[in-house]
Structures are given as C-alpha cells and as structure tokens.
Design a protein around this motif. Structure first.
Motif, PDB file in Angstrom:
ATOM      1  N   THR A   1      22.478   2.369  21.861  1.00  0.00           N
ATOM      2  CA  THR A   1      22.585   2.189  23.317  1.00  0.00           C
ATOM      3  C   THR A   1      24.034   2.358  23.764  1.00  0.00           C
ATOM      4  OG1 THR A   1      20.778   0.603  23.188  1.00  0.00           O
ATOM      5  CG2 THR A   1      22.060   0.600  25.212  1.00  0.00           C
ATOM      6  N   GLN A   2      24.941   1.728  22.998  1.00  0.00           N
ATOM      7  CA  GLN A   2      26.371   1.862  23.321  1.00  0.00           C
ATOM      8  C   GLN A   2      26.827   3.313  23.198  1.00  0.00           C
ATOM      9  OE1 GLN A   2      28.359  -0.798  20.641  1.00  0.00           O
ATOM     10  NE2 GLN A   2      28.020  -2.596  21.929  1.00  0.00           N
ATOM     11  N   LEU A   3      26.298   3.982  22.164  1.00  0.00           N
ATOM     12  CA  LEU A   3      26.681   5.370  21.940  1.00  0.00           C
ATOM     13  C   LEU A   3      26.214   6.248  23.105  1.00  0.00           C
ATOM     14  CD1 LEU A   3      28.083   7.028  19.679  1.00  0.00           C
ATOM     15  CD2 LEU A   3      25.802   7.565  18.790  1.00  0.00           C
ATOM     16  N   ASP A   4      25.001   5.974  23.589  1.00  0.00           N
ATOM     17  CA  ASP A   4      24.491   6.724  24.744  1.00  0.00           C
ATOM     18  C   ASP A   4      25.363   6.460  25.974  1.00  0.00           C
ATOM     19  OD1 ASP A   4      22.461   7.772  23.251  1.00  0.00           O
ATOM     20  OD2 ASP A   4      20.975   6.271  23.859  1.00  0.00           O
TER      21      ASP A   4
ATOM     22  N   TYR B   1      23.787   0.688   4.496  1.00  0.00           N
ATOM     23  CA  TYR B   1      24.325   1.779   3.685  1.00  0.00           C
ATOM     24  C   TYR B   1      23.562   3.078   3.929  1.00  0.00           C
ATOM     25  CZ  TYR B   1      25.093   4.716  -0.384  1.00  0.00           C
ATOM     26  OH  TYR B   1      25.358   5.787  -1.198  1.00  0.00           O
ATOM     27  N   HIS B   2      22.244   3.030   3.812  1.00  0.00           N
ATOM     28  CA  HIS B   2      21.454   4.255   3.953  1.00  0.00           C
ATOM     29  C   HIS B   2      21.554   4.816   5.375  1.00  0.00           C
ATOM     30  CE1 HIS B   2      19.564   4.513  -0.005  1.00  0.00           C
ATOM     31  NE2 HIS B   2      19.613   3.188  -0.009  1.00  0.00           N
ATOM     32  N   ARG B   3      21.547   3.945   6.356  1.00  0.00           N
ATOM     33  CA  ARG B   3      21.622   4.449   7.730  1.00  0.00           C
ATOM     34  C   ARG B   3      22.999   5.035   8.031  1.00  0.00           C
ATOM     35  NH1 ARG B   3      17.908  -0.030  10.943  1.00  0.00           N
ATOM     36  NH2 ARG B   3      15.944   0.786  10.143  1.00  0.00           N
ATOM     37  N   ARG B   4      24.019   4.403   7.487  1.00  0.00           N
ATOM     38  CA  ARG B   4      25.373   4.948   7.701  1.00  0.00           C
ATOM     39  C   ARG B   4      25.526   6.320   7.035  1.00  0.00           C
ATOM     40  NH1 ARG B   4      29.771   1.320   9.187  1.00  0.00           N
ATOM     41  NH2 ARG B   4      31.169   2.683   8.020  1.00  0.00           N
ATOM     42  N   GLN B   5      24.992   6.438   5.805  1.00  0.00           N
ATOM     43  CA  GLN B   5      25.046   7.732   5.116  1.00  0.00           C
ATOM     44  C   GLN B   5      24.427   8.819   5.988  1.00  0.00           C
ATOM     45  OE1 GLN B   5      26.208   8.473   1.770  1.00  0.00           O
ATOM     46  NE2 GLN B   5      27.222   6.533   2.112  1.00  0.00           N
ATOM     47  N   ALA B   6      23.258   8.501   6.525  1.00  0.00           N
ATOM     48  CA  ALA B   6      22.557   9.487   7.351  1.00  0.00           C
ATOM     49  C   ALA B   6      23.328   9.747   8.647  1.00  0.00           C
ATOM     50  CB  ALA B   6      21.145   8.996   7.660  1.00  0.00           C
ATOM     51  N   TYR B   7      23.894   8.695   9.199  1.00  0.00           N
ATOM     52  CA  TYR B   7      24.606   8.834  10.471  1.00  0.00           C
ATOM     53  C   TYR B   7      25.839   9.729  10.325  1.00  0.00           C
ATOM     54  CZ  TYR B   7      27.485   7.713  14.480  1.00  0.00           C
ATOM     55  OH  TYR B   7      28.274   7.817  15.594  1.00  0.00           O
ATOM     56  N   PHE B   8      26.567   9.556   9.235  1.00  0.00           N
ATOM     57  CA  PHE B   8      27.799  10.345   9.072  1.00  0.00           C
ATOM     58  C   PHE B   8      27.540  11.758   8.544  1.00  0.00           C
ATOM     59  CE2 PHE B   8      29.756   6.022   9.024  1.00  0.00           C
ATOM     60  CZ  PHE B   8      30.577   6.224  10.121  1.00  0.00           C
ATOM     61  N   ASP B   9      26.285  12.049   8.207  1.00  0.00           N
ATOM     62  CA  ASP B   9      25.918  13.396   7.767  1.00  0.00           C
ATOM     63  C   ASP B   9      25.516  14.213   9.003  1.00  0.00           C
ATOM     64  OD1 ASP B   9      24.709  15.677   6.876  1.00  0.00           O
ATOM     65  OD2 ASP B   9      23.586  14.690   5.266  1.00  0.00           O
ATOM     66  N   ASP B  10      26.340  15.213   9.323  1.00  0.00           N
ATOM     67  CA  ASP B  10      26.123  15.967  10.555  1.00  0.00           C
ATOM     68  C   ASP B  10      24.777  16.683  10.606  1.00  0.00           C
ATOM     69  OD1 ASP B  10      28.519  15.156  11.497  1.00  0.00           O
ATOM     70  OD2 ASP B  10      29.621  16.932  10.808  1.00  0.00           O
TER      71      ASP B  10
ATOM     72  N   THR C   1      19.548  13.945  11.989  1.00  0.00           N
ATOM     73  CA  THR C   1      19.295  13.527  13.365  1.00  0.00           C
ATOM     74  C   THR C   1      19.230  12.002  13.448  1.00  0.00           C
ATOM     75  OG1 THR C   1      16.916  13.446  13.053  1.00  0.00           O
ATOM     76  CG2 THR C   1      17.873  15.569  13.709  1.00  0.00           C
ATOM     77  N   ARG C   2      19.122  11.525  14.675  1.00  0.00           N
ATOM     78  CA  ARG C   2      19.003  10.097  14.875  1.00  0.00           C
ATOM     79  C   ARG C   2      17.722   9.562  14.225  1.00  0.00           C
ATOM     80  NH1 ARG C   2      20.402   7.269  20.622  1.00  0.00           N
ATOM     81  NH2 ARG C   2      22.332   8.423  20.281  1.00  0.00           N
ATOM     82  N   ASN C   3      16.706  10.375  14.279  1.00  0.00           N
ATOM     83  CA  ASN C   3      15.454   9.991  13.642  1.00  0.00           C
ATOM     84  C   ASN C   3      15.624   9.829  12.133  1.00  0.00           C
ATOM     85  OD1 ASN C   3      12.957   9.238  14.390  1.00  0.00           O
ATOM     86  ND2 ASN C   3      12.038  11.275  14.257  1.00  0.00           N
TER      87      ASN C   3
ATOM     88  N   GLU D   1      17.554  -4.250  15.522  1.00  0.00           N
ATOM     89  CA  GLU D   1      18.210  -4.692  16.756  1.00  0.00           C
ATOM     90  C   GLU D   1      19.673  -4.245  16.771  1.00  0.00           C
ATOM     91  OE1 GLU D   1      17.873  -8.950  17.101  1.00  0.00           O
ATOM     92  OE2 GLU D   1      15.681  -8.851  16.969  1.00  0.00           O
ATOM     93  N   THR D   2      20.323  -4.413  15.620  1.00  0.00           N
ATOM     94  CA  THR D   2      21.738  -4.054  15.531  1.00  0.00           C
ATOM     95  C   THR D   2      21.941  -2.558  15.782  1.00  0.00           C
ATOM     96  OG1 THR D   2      21.916  -5.761  13.849  1.00  0.00           O
ATOM     97  CG2 THR D   2      23.791  -4.302  14.099  1.00  0.00           C
ATOM     98  N   TRP D   3      21.081  -1.741  15.136  1.00  0.00           N
ATOM     99  CA  TRP D   3      21.230  -0.290  15.307  1.00  0.00           C
ATOM    100  C   TRP D   3      20.814   0.161  16.700  1.00  0.00           C
ATOM    101  CZ3 TRP D   3      23.527   3.412  12.226  1.00  0.00           C
ATOM    102  CH2 TRP D   3      24.049   2.928  11.024  1.00  0.00           C
ATOM    103  N   ASP D   4      19.795  -0.488  17.238  1.00  0.00           N
ATOM    104  CA  ASP D   4      19.403  -0.206  18.622  1.00  0.00           C
ATOM    105  C   ASP D   4      20.584  -0.421  19.567  1.00  0.00           C
ATOM    106  OD1 ASP D   4      16.925   0.742  19.301  1.00  0.00           O
ATOM    107  OD2 ASP D   4      15.921  -1.181  18.955  1.00  0.00           O
TER     108      ASP D   4
END
Ligand SMILES: [Zn+2]
Length: 472
Positions: A98-101, A44-53, A56-58, A91-94
């Motif tokens: 990787t796929q995104l890159d 949840y927290h990582r998705r929130q951050a990811y969808f917030d333009d 950053t990835r960090n 591992e899942t987010w890594d």
C-alpha cells in the motif's frame, strides 16, 4: 438524565507469564523460536522474489506457499498459531505494498522498504501471535494462561493431547471483555515472558456525561524528586513515587561508568556495556508505559477530558542543574513520556493532551498564594504565611492546574482539591494525607498501604540540588 450510550472500545492488557517449572520455560521458548523462524522464512522468500526484477508482485505473494509453511510448522505451533502468524506476515506485506503504491502515485515522498527480519543483535526476536481460540486467560487466586500447542511439542513435554500448556500469570488486568489476538514476547535480557492482550468491550459513555464533569481537566507534573503528581479540577489527586525505580536506574548507570573506566585505550564500549544500556532503557520504558496506562485508567474513571503535561524546556535553562537535567533527559526521558502520553491518552482514549510550561509552579503556596516565605525540605512544602504543609510535587501539580485552567474552569469549592478537614489532628495542616500514593514494584504500579504523610519525615535528608525556594 443523559440517554444511555455505548461504544465499542479496544484496550490492551499486559501481563507476565511466570512458569515455575524449568521445562515450561523451555517449552515456551521452543514455541516462540519456531514462531519467529516462520516469520523470517516467509520474509526471506518474499524479499528474494521482491528484489528479483523478473518477478511480479504475485510471485512475491506466492514465493513460499502456505502449505509448505503449515507442513513445517504446524506440528510444533499448532494450526491456530501457524495461521495467525501467516495472517500477520500478510498484513505486514499488504501494508508495505500500500505504501509502495502511494509512493508511485506521488502520495508519499520516501520509497518504503520491504519488511525486514525479526532480529535483534543477530538473534531472532522471540515472539509470536496467538489466535484468540488458542488461549484462555483466567484471573483469580491462581491466575493463569492456557496455550494450545502443536501435537509434537505437546508430546515432547508429555502434555496430553486434549490439554493445553498451563502457565501462571501475574499482572493487573485493566480491562475485561472479549480477548483478541494475543502477542507473546520473550525478553532475553530480563528472561521474562510478556503477553499483550487486546480486549474489546462495550463502553458505557453515560457515566461521564451524567456526572456533569464533561470539562474535567487534569494537570500532570513530573517532579525532579522522582515523582509524578496529578491533580484534577474535580478534586482527584494521585502521586507516583518513582524513587526505587530511579535508584535501580542509577545503579546501572554507575555500573556502566565503572565498566567504561576499565576499557582499554581507544575503545568506547563493550557488549556488556551495550547490554546494560539496553536493560536500563527497557526497565524505564516498561515502568513509564505502565504509568501512562495507569493514568489512562484513572482519567477514565474520573471523567477527565483534557490533560496538561508539564513542559520542562524553558524551566531548565534557568534553574536546573546538570544532575537534574541528566535525570530528566535519561530517566524520565521527558520527550518520550510526552509522546507516549499523546499516543495512549489522545490516540487510544480520546483524552486531549496539551503541553504547557510549568515554570515556577512549585514555589507558591497553593493555599494563600505566598511566594516569599515558602520552602521545601525534601518532599515537604511549607508555607510561612499560613502554616500550610504538603507534598511538594503535589503542590506543583495543584499550582500547575490553577495556572492552566485559570478562567476556563470553575472550581467547585474555590480550590480544586478540597477534602474533608482532618479533625483529629493538631499541628500544621498536612493537606495531602488522603492522596493515594503509588509505587513501582517491577511489574506494576501498586498503591501503598499508608498515606503520603509518613514519607517526608524519613526522606527529608535527601535534599540534593533542590534547595528551598528554587523552582522545582
Ligand atoms: Zn500559605
């Protein structure tokens, strides 16, 4: 003499946890539920951050800190499980990044989606991973697993601080070696706890080479009579009886039909119907996967390097009735069966899997080649030409093997399955007396006490759509 060679291999043991006391069941669920919650919270927290333009990835990586997670979950899950779950999230987010890159680099066409929640039908999927130092497994008269839990959970159930939760297990450990990260899953529909334990061991590859059977080929025949039969070029055979399994499958099918007939007009399904479909599929998949694991083990033991799996498509169009088609598509799920054969045998065991049409392989006598005066009655194949009598699906796999290896492999004795003659027996020759027969008992494929000989007599009334002479 071949030089001794070893390689490291990883295989998976699957077994069931069978807590006898109710409190242990509840305790296991109270372990699995927060484990699933942990993963979903991180997600949840990582998705929130990811969808917030703006972020950053960090920022995605640090959307929730490991300290926050540990403070919240360690009392229940313990340090080892908490950390292993955090590793798994990473591992899942890594993998996703990787796929995104790859996508941005043009190495991938479709844009990958970020990891989603571990949910099924609105409920959390109850599962966890357990670090290898947080459990022990012992096989023997009282097979059991011991799990390390967090201090609060132990206290709640009165487990002394220096002890672990001990639960009986049931299964068939196929591999011995060093256990890795265990995965534990609870299935709500069957109310069962299943563990998957990867095991790493040193594999001695000398044996297969030394036996001179580097080109051993196996043919796997999926028979419409609910059997899987196997024959190899070095004379091994086995037959798997899936009839009890199919009977259960069919009972659920009937129940679904009954429920569907009771639905109000305009409605096509219900929660219960969906649940039954799901249960039917799970039971089948479970048995099918276990069958393929069992085959993998046999093939390694027998030194098989190549496997032919029958392809039914072209056979069906000509000969197969609707009922048989239904059986093949739904029950055997033939496409899934072949895919899993590739994944497990090819992917994990290095055994080459080929698909080949097996049209007309069971209407010919494997002993004299007669094609006209042959018949089958239930599971029994009989030849009027030479008096041969055998198990019809085993005959199918013998003939299938002869066809696929014709000219490629030399049979040691002219016939691949030559066995010592049965001296003390009169009457028609029953060649498949020695073929091991396995049956599914809900958990594993077990070898039955008696040979294939006793079966056909009391099964012969069940001919169904497979009249004699008709191909399979
Ligand atoms: Zn014959």
């Amino acid at each position: 003499m071949a030089a001794q060679t070893e390689e490291e291999r990883t295989r998976t043991n699957t077994f069931q946890l069978q807590p006898k006391e109710n409190w242990k069941r509840v305790c296991l669920i109270e372990l699995l539920d927060p484990a699933a919650a942990l993963v979903n919270i991180v997600t949840y927290h990582r998705r929130q951050a990811y969808f917030d333009d703006e972020q950053t990835r960090n920022d995605v990586w640090n959307a929730i800190t490991k300290t926050e997670i540990r403070d919240r979950f360690q009392p229940t899950l313990g340090r080892a499980i908490t950390d292993k779950l955090l590793d798994k999230c990473d591992e899942t987010w890594d993998g996703f990044f990787t796929q995104l890159d790859d996508y941005h680099d043009g190495d991938r066409e479709d844009r990958p989606s970020p990891p989603g929640y571990c949910k099924d039908g609105g409920q959390r999927v109850l599962k966890t991973v357990v670090r290898n130092d947080a459990y022990t497994v012992e096989w023997g008269e009282h097979s059991r697993i011991e799990l390390a839990l967090g201090s609060e959970l132990k206290e709640k159930y009165g487990i002394p601080f220096n002890q672990r939760l001990r639960v009986p297990i049931r299964g068939n450990p196929q591999y011995e070696g060093h256990g890795g990260r265990l995965e534990l899953v609870y299935d709500r529909s069957t109310e069962s706890f299943t563990a998957h334990q990867p095991v790493t061991f040193r594999h001695d590859t000398t044996r297969a080479a030394a036996s001179g059977d580097e080109d051993v080929v196996a043919a796997v025949d999926v028979g419409a009579n609910n059997f899987v039969a196997v024959t190899t070029t070095n004379g091994h055979q086995a037959v798997f009886d899936a009839r009890p399994l199919f009977d259960r499958f069919h009972r659920i099918t009937e129940r679904i039909a009954e429920l569907q007939s009771q639905l109000p007009d305009g409605e096509h399904s219900s929660r219960l119907i969906e649940k039954l479909y799901d249960r039917r599929r799970r039971q089948r998949d479970h048995a099918q996967d276990a069958l393929i694991r069992y085959l993998a083990r046999l093939f390694e033991e027998w030194g098989v390097g190549e496997v032919y799996v029958g392809k039914l498509d072209d056979v069906r169009e000509e000969h197969w009735s609707a009922v048989v088609n239904e059986k093949t598509d739904l029950f055997w799920a033939h496409g899934r069966f072949r895919r899993r054969m590739h994944e497990v045998l090819d992917g994990e065991c290095g055994i080459n899997v080929e698909e080949e049409s097996e049209a007309s392989t069971s209407s010919r006598c494997p002993q004299c080649g007669e094609e006209e005066s042959v018949g089958r009655n239930g599971d029994v194949f009989q030849c009027g030409g030479c008096g041969f009598e055998g198990h019809s699906d085993v005959v199918g796999s013998e003939n299938f093997l002869s066809e696929v290896v014709d000219g490629n492999v030399e049979f040691n004795t002219g016939r691949p399955m030559a066995r010592p003659a049965d001296s003390g027996q009169n009457g028609p020759e029953w060649r498949h007396r020695e073929v091991p027969r396995l049956e599914w008992d809900d958990h594993e494929w077990r070898r039955r006490g008696h040979s294939t000989k006793e079966e056909p007599a009391n099964r012969s009334t069940r001919k169904g759509n497979l009249a004699s002479g008709v191909s399979r």
